[in-house]
Motif scaffolding. Sequence first.
Motif, mmCIF file in Angstrom:
data_model
loop_
_atom_site.group_PDB
_atom_site.id
_atom_site.type_symbol
_atom_site.label_atom_id
_atom_site.label_comp_id
_atom_site.label_asym_id
_atom_site.label_seq_id
_atom_site.Cartn_x
_atom_site.Cartn_y
_atom_site.Cartn_z
ATOM 1 N N GLN A 27 0.190 -1.997 -1.102
ATOM 2 C CA GLN A 27 0.717 -2.946 -1.420
ATOM 3 C C GLN A 27 0.182 -3.966 -0.482
ATOM 4 O O GLN A 27 0.188 -3.711 0.720
ATOM 5 N N ALA A 28 -0.208 -5.154 -1.033
ATOM 6 C CA ALA A 28 -0.724 -6.215 0.004
ATOM 7 C C ALA A 28 0.029 -7.466 -0.267
ATOM 8 O O ALA A 28 -0.378 -7.722 -1.702
ATOM 9 N N LEU A 29 0.549 -8.358 0.392
ATOM 10 C CA LEU A 29 0.801 -9.679 0.051
ATOM 11 C C LEU A 29 1.665 -9.652 -0.990
ATOM 12 O O LEU A 29 1.322 -10.628 -2.100
ATOM 13 N N GLY A 30 2.402 -8.625 -1.407
ATOM 14 C CA GLY A 30 3.302 -8.490 -2.528
ATOM 15 C C GLY A 30 2.828 -8.183 -4.012
ATOM 16 O O GLY A 30 3.434 -8.085 -4.807
ATOM 17 N N ARG A 31 1.557 -7.598 -3.758
ATOM 18 C CA ARG A 31 0.855 -7.101 -4.896
ATOM 19 C C ARG A 31 0.664 -5.491 -4.808
ATOM 20 O O ARG A 31 0.181 -5.147 -3.538
ATOM 21 N N ASP A 32 0.672 -4.868 -5.899
ATOM 22 C CA ASP A 32 0.307 -3.353 -5.859
ATOM 23 C C ASP A 32 -1.126 -3.178 -6.192
ATOM 24 O O ASP A 32 -1.636 -3.897 -7.033
ATOM 25 N N TYR A 33 -1.867 -2.187 -5.389
ATOM 26 C CA TYR A 33 -3.156 -2.006 -5.778
ATOM 27 C C TYR A 33 -3.164 -0.655 -5.835
ATOM 28 O O TYR A 33 -2.778 0.228 -5.003
ATOM 29 N N VAL A 34 -4.143 -0.116 -6.933
ATOM 30 C CA VAL A 34 -4.460 1.352 -6.933
ATOM 31 C C VAL A 34 -5.868 1.564 -6.826
ATOM 32 O O VAL A 34 -6.764 1.024 -7.946
ATOM 33 N N PRO A 35 -6.585 1.978 -5.941
ATOM 34 C CA PRO A 35 -7.915 2.263 -5.822
ATOM 35 C C PRO A 35 -8.662 2.883 -6.966
ATOM 36 O O PRO A 35 -7.882 3.911 -7.658
ATOM 37 N N LEU A 36 -9.839 2.914 -7.305
ATOM 38 C CA LEU A 36 -10.345 3.601 -8.511
ATOM 39 C C LEU A 36 -10.755 4.874 -8.160
ATOM 40 O O LEU A 36 -10.869 5.352 -6.793
ATOM 41 N N PRO A 37 -10.870 5.817 -9.058
ATOM 42 C CA PRO A 37 -11.389 7.072 -8.791
ATOM 43 C C PRO A 37 -12.574 7.334 -7.946
ATOM 44 O O PRO A 37 -13.320 6.329 -7.899
ATOM 45 N N ALA A 38 -13.197 8.477 -7.579
ATOM 46 C CA ALA A 38 -13.839 8.665 -6.661
ATOM 47 C C ALA A 38 -15.479 8.129 -6.968
ATOM 48 O O ALA A 38 -16.035 7.342 -6.175
#
Length: 285
Positions: free
Chosen positions: A54-65
């Motif tokens: 999470q950064a600046l109130g938003r959720d982030y999900v990195p992409l697969p490899a």
Amino acid sequence: MLGGCASAPGGGAPRDPAQHDGPGSDPPADVDRLPDAEPRVEAVRPGGANKPYQALGRDYVPLPADSALVERGLASWYGRKFHGRPTASGERYDMYAMTAAHPTLPIPSYARIRNPANGREIVVRVNDRGPFHPGRIVDLSYAAAAKLGVLRGVAPVELQRITWDEIRTGSWRREPAPAVATTVPADAVVPVSTASATPPAEPAAAGFWVQIGAFREASGAASLQRRVAVEIEAMAAQLATVADASLFRVQVGPYPSRDEAAQAAARIRAAFGIVPLIMEKAAPR
């Protein structure tokens, strides 16, 4: 200059996007001529910089490899305020290396980034997280921003991840672009099939033309012209660059009716995210 990158996972708290940034006091000579990053297959480890965050109130999900990604958006850059600090990968940030930060690309990754305003392209190694501003898709190192010609601030770019298969086969490499005529009489056209030679000065044909882009540099127009010719082969024979006193305009046509021109414009918009302009040129009297 705008900093705005942040290395939330592995690199501490998000960096303050309001901080001003800039080059170091003694940058290397010809920093805009540094070689691009050389893509190689590197292991993408789960967790760490590749886990959801999470950064600046938003959720982030990195992409697969080994995910492919093509996107368009704004690029910013970060420099001396973060030089030497840890990135999300744990490596030290080097503002004079060809690196970048991205919110969700696997770390490490390699990406080709293009500046449509001048036709320049670079290859960078993604080893950090950020930026976290709406509309921004990548934060470049100072060197990468210099080479891409975006040091003046935030600028539109096109980004494409280089996949492992492209690295293994070498298909990520591109042949050098052919030379183009840089001086063309006003109202002359440069057909795409003869873009490497100086064409005769012929007036643009009458009818409806779809303008795709306008550039101050001939190289930018030539780059866009080639991309459209490759991705929409049916339009290749109708592509032209029209030069006037200050701009090189990439156009396709002529079409006998506005409706046909509108159909071509819609196809270009769907393929490139560009909003074309339809122009009518009257027959000479």
